[in-house]
Design a protein around this motif. Sequence first.
Motif, short mmCIF file in Angstrom:
data_model
loop_
_atom_site.label_atom_id
_atom_site.label_comp_id
_atom_site.label_asym_id
_atom_site.label_seq_id
_atom_site.Cartn_x
_atom_site.Cartn_y
_atom_site.Cartn_z
N ASP A 31 0.87 -1.17 0.00
CA ASP A 31 0.00 0.00 0.00
C ASP A 31 0.91 1.23 0.00
O ASP A 31 1.58 1.52 0.98
CB ASP A 31 -0.89 0.00 1.25
N THR A 33 -0.06 4.41 -0.60
CA THR A 33 -0.86 5.63 -0.54
C THR A 33 -0.13 6.77 0.16
O THR A 33 -0.08 7.90 -0.36
CB THR A 33 -2.20 5.35 0.18
N ALA A 36 2.96 7.99 -1.92
CA ALA A 36 2.55 8.75 -3.10
C ALA A 36 1.97 10.10 -2.70
O ALA A 36 2.20 11.12 -3.37
CB ALA A 36 1.53 7.96 -3.91
N ARG A 37 1.21 10.15 -1.59
CA ARG A 37 0.57 11.39 -1.17
C ARG A 37 1.59 12.47 -0.88
O ARG A 37 1.36 13.65 -1.18
CB ARG A 37 -0.26 11.12 0.09
N THR A 91 -6.53 13.97 -7.75
CA THR A 91 -5.97 12.65 -7.49
C THR A 91 -5.62 11.99 -8.81
O THR A 91 -5.89 12.54 -9.88
CB THR A 91 -6.97 11.77 -6.71
N SER A 94 -5.23 4.64 -9.36
CA SER A 94 -4.21 3.67 -8.97
C SER A 94 -4.06 2.64 -10.09
O SER A 94 -5.04 2.09 -10.57
CB SER A 94 -4.59 2.99 -7.66
N HIS A 96 -0.70 0.46 -10.37
CA HIS A 96 0.16 -0.56 -9.77
C HIS A 96 0.99 0.19 -8.75
O HIS A 96 1.35 1.35 -8.98
CB HIS A 96 1.05 -1.21 -10.84
N PRO A 97 1.28 -0.40 -7.58
CA PRO A 97 2.00 0.35 -6.55
C PRO A 97 3.27 1.04 -7.05
O PRO A 97 3.51 2.22 -6.73
CB PRO A 97 2.33 -0.72 -5.50
N ASP A 100 2.28 3.86 -9.37
CA ASP A 100 1.67 4.95 -8.60
C ASP A 100 2.74 5.84 -7.98
O ASP A 100 2.62 7.08 -7.98
CB ASP A 100 0.77 4.39 -7.50
#
Length: 216
Positions: A31, A33, A36-37, A91, A94, A96-97, A100
Amino acid sequence: MRFTHDPRILAEFPQLTATTLHVHGVTANPDVTRTARFFLDRAAARLAGGPESELPEIAAWRRAFTQMGLKPTQYRCAPEALLRRFRKEGTLPSIHPLVDICNAVSLAYAIPIAVFETDQVVGDLTVRHAGGTETYATFAGETETPDAGEVIFADDFGNAHARRWVNRQSALSAIRPTTSSVLIVVEAMHETGPTDVAALRADLVTALREHWNIAE
Protein backbone atom coordinates in the motif's frame (compact mmCIF):
# COMPACT_ATOMS: atom_id res chain seq x y z
CA MET A 1 19.65 -5.15 -21.40
CA ARG A 2 21.23 -1.80 -22.22
CA PHE A 3 19.38 1.49 -22.50
CA THR A 4 20.80 4.21 -24.74
CA HIS A 5 19.94 7.33 -26.70
CA ASP A 6 20.89 7.24 -30.37
CA PRO A 7 23.74 9.68 -31.18
CA ARG A 8 21.46 11.56 -33.54
CA ILE A 9 19.02 12.21 -30.70
CA LEU A 10 21.82 13.45 -28.45
CA ALA A 11 23.04 15.78 -31.21
CA GLU A 12 19.56 17.18 -31.81
CA PHE A 13 18.78 17.62 -28.11
CA PRO A 14 22.06 18.43 -26.34
CA GLN A 15 20.11 19.75 -23.35
CA LEU A 16 18.80 16.25 -22.55
CA THR A 17 19.57 14.82 -19.13
CA ALA A 18 18.65 11.21 -18.34
CA THR A 19 19.08 8.54 -15.71
CA THR A 20 17.88 4.96 -15.29
CA LEU A 21 17.10 2.44 -12.58
CA HIS A 22 16.90 -1.33 -12.98
CA VAL A 23 14.61 -2.58 -10.21
CA HIS A 24 14.17 -6.25 -9.36
CA GLY A 25 11.90 -7.95 -6.84
CA VAL A 26 8.84 -5.83 -7.58
CA THR A 27 5.47 -7.04 -6.26
CA ALA A 28 1.95 -5.66 -6.51
CA ASN A 29 1.15 -6.00 -2.80
CA PRO A 30 2.32 -2.83 -0.96
CA ASP A 31 0.00 0.00 0.00
CA VAL A 32 1.85 3.07 -1.26
CA THR A 33 -0.86 5.63 -0.54
CA ARG A 34 1.11 7.53 2.08
CA THR A 35 4.31 7.56 0.03
CA ALA A 36 2.55 8.75 -3.10
CA ARG A 37 0.57 11.39 -1.17
CA PHE A 38 3.78 13.07 -0.03
CA PHE A 39 4.79 13.70 -3.65
CA LEU A 40 1.28 14.56 -4.79
CA ASP A 41 1.14 17.25 -2.11
CA ARG A 42 4.37 18.69 -3.52
CA ALA A 43 2.81 18.71 -6.97
CA ALA A 44 -0.29 20.46 -5.65
CA ALA A 45 1.87 23.14 -4.05
CA ARG A 46 3.60 23.79 -7.36
CA LEU A 47 0.32 23.97 -9.24
CA ALA A 48 -0.97 26.52 -6.74
CA GLY A 49 1.56 28.93 -8.21
CA GLY A 50 0.29 28.63 -11.78
CA PRO A 51 -0.71 26.18 -14.52
CA GLU A 52 1.46 23.21 -15.42
CA SER A 53 2.29 24.72 -18.82
CA GLU A 54 4.29 27.46 -17.10
CA LEU A 55 6.55 25.08 -15.18
CA PRO A 56 10.07 25.23 -16.68
CA GLU A 57 10.26 21.45 -16.92
CA ILE A 58 7.06 21.27 -18.97
CA ALA A 59 7.91 24.34 -21.07
CA ALA A 60 11.20 22.69 -22.06
CA TRP A 61 9.43 19.54 -23.28
CA ARG A 62 6.95 21.70 -25.18
CA ARG A 63 9.86 23.27 -27.02
CA ALA A 64 11.27 19.81 -27.73
CA PHE A 65 7.94 18.62 -29.12
CA THR A 66 7.78 21.71 -31.35
CA GLN A 67 11.31 20.90 -32.56
CA MET A 68 10.07 17.38 -33.43
CA GLY A 69 7.29 18.91 -35.53
CA LEU A 70 4.51 18.12 -33.05
CA LYS A 71 1.90 20.50 -31.69
CA PRO A 72 2.67 20.62 -27.94
CA THR A 73 -0.99 21.21 -27.08
CA GLN A 74 -2.04 18.16 -29.11
CA TYR A 75 0.71 15.82 -27.94
CA ARG A 76 1.68 16.49 -24.35
CA CYS A 77 4.57 14.94 -22.48
CA ALA A 78 3.39 12.43 -19.88
CA PRO A 79 3.86 14.62 -16.76
CA GLU A 80 1.96 17.51 -18.34
CA ALA A 81 -0.98 15.21 -19.10
CA LEU A 82 -0.85 13.81 -15.56
CA LEU A 83 -0.60 17.27 -14.00
CA ARG A 84 -3.61 18.47 -16.00
CA ARG A 85 -5.65 15.53 -14.74
CA PHE A 86 -4.40 15.94 -11.18
CA ARG A 87 -5.20 19.67 -11.19
CA LYS A 88 -8.78 18.96 -12.29
CA GLU A 89 -9.49 15.87 -10.17
CA GLY A 90 -7.14 16.25 -7.20
CA THR A 91 -5.97 12.65 -7.49
CA LEU A 92 -4.72 10.02 -9.91
CA PRO A 93 -6.11 6.54 -10.57
CA SER A 94 -4.21 3.67 -8.97
CA ILE A 95 -2.53 1.45 -11.58
CA HIS A 96 0.16 -0.56 -9.77
CA PRO A 97 2.00 0.35 -6.55
CA LEU A 98 5.30 0.96 -8.34
CA VAL A 99 3.66 2.94 -11.14
CA ASP A 100 1.67 4.95 -8.60
CA ILE A 101 4.89 6.03 -6.87
CA CYS A 102 6.61 6.82 -10.16
CA ASN A 103 3.63 8.89 -11.31
CA ALA A 104 3.55 10.81 -8.03
CA VAL A 105 7.28 11.54 -8.18
CA SER A 106 6.94 12.55 -11.82
CA LEU A 107 4.23 15.05 -10.85
CA ALA A 108 6.27 16.48 -7.98
CA TYR A 109 9.21 17.14 -10.30
CA ALA A 110 7.21 17.67 -13.54
CA ILE A 111 9.74 15.35 -15.21
CA PRO A 112 8.85 12.28 -17.33
CA ILE A 113 9.36 8.86 -15.73
CA ALA A 114 8.81 5.80 -17.91
CA VAL A 115 8.53 2.30 -16.45
CA PHE A 116 9.02 -0.78 -18.63
CA GLU A 117 8.67 -4.47 -17.80
CA THR A 118 12.07 -5.76 -18.88
CA ASP A 119 10.79 -9.26 -19.71
CA GLN A 120 8.84 -7.71 -22.59
CA VAL A 121 11.84 -5.89 -24.08
CA VAL A 122 13.77 -7.86 -26.70
CA GLY A 123 17.47 -7.10 -26.55
CA ASP A 124 18.44 -3.49 -25.89
CA LEU A 125 16.21 -0.43 -25.68
CA THR A 126 17.12 2.71 -27.62
CA VAL A 127 15.53 6.13 -27.97
CA ARG A 128 15.81 6.78 -31.71
CA HIS A 129 13.98 7.92 -34.79
CA ALA A 130 11.55 5.36 -36.18
CA GLY A 131 12.29 3.81 -39.53
CA GLY A 132 8.61 3.34 -40.31
CA THR A 133 8.50 -0.44 -39.90
CA GLU A 134 8.29 -0.76 -36.10
CA THR A 135 5.14 -1.97 -34.33
CA TYR A 136 3.42 -0.35 -31.37
CA ALA A 137 0.78 -2.05 -29.20
CA THR A 138 -2.00 0.22 -27.94
CA PHE A 139 -3.92 -0.29 -24.70
CA ALA A 140 -7.02 -0.85 -26.84
CA GLY A 141 -5.45 -3.99 -28.30
CA GLU A 142 -4.60 -2.46 -31.66
CA THR A 143 -1.26 -2.35 -33.47
CA GLU A 144 0.13 0.89 -34.89
CA THR A 145 3.17 1.73 -36.99
CA PRO A 146 4.96 4.89 -35.83
CA ASP A 147 5.69 7.40 -38.57
CA ALA A 148 9.18 7.36 -40.05
CA GLY A 149 11.27 9.90 -38.19
CA GLU A 150 9.13 9.85 -35.06
CA VAL A 151 11.11 9.53 -31.82
CA ILE A 152 10.38 6.17 -30.19
CA PHE A 153 11.73 3.77 -27.58
CA ALA A 154 12.65 0.78 -29.77
CA ASP A 155 14.00 -2.65 -28.89
CA ASP A 156 16.12 -4.90 -31.09
CA PHE A 157 13.05 -6.72 -32.45
CA GLY A 158 11.44 -3.53 -33.73
CA ASN A 159 8.91 -3.14 -30.93
CA ALA A 160 8.14 0.51 -30.19
CA HIS A 161 7.70 0.71 -26.42
CA ALA A 162 6.76 4.40 -26.51
CA ARG A 163 5.58 6.77 -29.23
CA ARG A 164 6.40 10.47 -29.59
CA TRP A 165 9.20 10.06 -27.06
CA VAL A 166 7.58 10.79 -23.68
CA ASN A 167 4.01 11.13 -24.93
CA ARG A 168 2.54 7.62 -24.99
CA GLN A 169 3.82 4.25 -23.72
CA SER A 170 3.06 0.88 -25.29
CA ALA A 171 0.83 -1.72 -23.67
CA LEU A 172 3.42 -4.38 -24.52
CA SER A 173 5.81 -3.51 -21.70
CA ALA A 174 3.33 -1.89 -19.31
CA ILE A 175 3.58 -3.00 -15.69
CA ARG A 176 1.32 -5.90 -14.71
CA PRO A 177 0.48 -7.58 -11.37
CA THR A 178 2.97 -10.32 -12.27
CA THR A 179 5.83 -7.94 -13.14
CA SER A 180 8.98 -8.49 -11.09
CA SER A 181 11.72 -6.67 -13.02
CA VAL A 182 11.49 -3.16 -14.46
CA LEU A 183 13.54 -0.49 -16.14
CA ILE A 184 12.78 3.07 -15.03
CA VAL A 185 13.86 5.90 -17.34
CA VAL A 186 13.93 9.57 -16.29
CA GLU A 187 14.48 12.31 -18.88
CA ALA A 188 14.57 16.09 -18.60
CA MET A 189 15.12 18.95 -21.04
CA HIS A 190 15.16 22.06 -18.85
CA GLU A 191 18.17 24.12 -17.78
CA THR A 192 18.51 22.73 -14.26
CA GLY A 193 17.87 19.18 -15.48
CA PRO A 194 21.12 17.63 -14.21
CA THR A 195 20.53 18.79 -10.65
CA ASP A 196 16.81 18.00 -10.66
CA VAL A 197 17.21 14.56 -12.21
CA ALA A 198 19.78 13.61 -9.59
CA ALA A 199 17.44 14.76 -6.81
CA LEU A 200 14.51 12.92 -8.38
CA ARG A 201 16.51 9.71 -8.61
CA ALA A 202 17.50 9.90 -4.95
CA ASP A 203 13.89 10.54 -3.88
CA LEU A 204 12.61 7.74 -6.07
CA VAL A 205 15.09 5.18 -4.74
CA THR A 206 14.19 6.11 -1.16
CA ALA A 207 10.47 5.87 -1.89
CA LEU A 208 10.76 2.49 -3.60
CA ARG A 209 12.85 1.06 -0.79
CA GLU A 210 10.09 1.87 1.68
CA HIS A 211 8.03 -0.88 0.06
CA TRP A 212 10.37 -3.31 -1.71
CA ASN A 213 13.72 -4.86 -1.01
CA ILE A 214 15.03 -3.68 -4.34
CA ALA A 215 18.40 -4.08 -6.00
CA GLU A 216 19.18 -1.24 -8.41
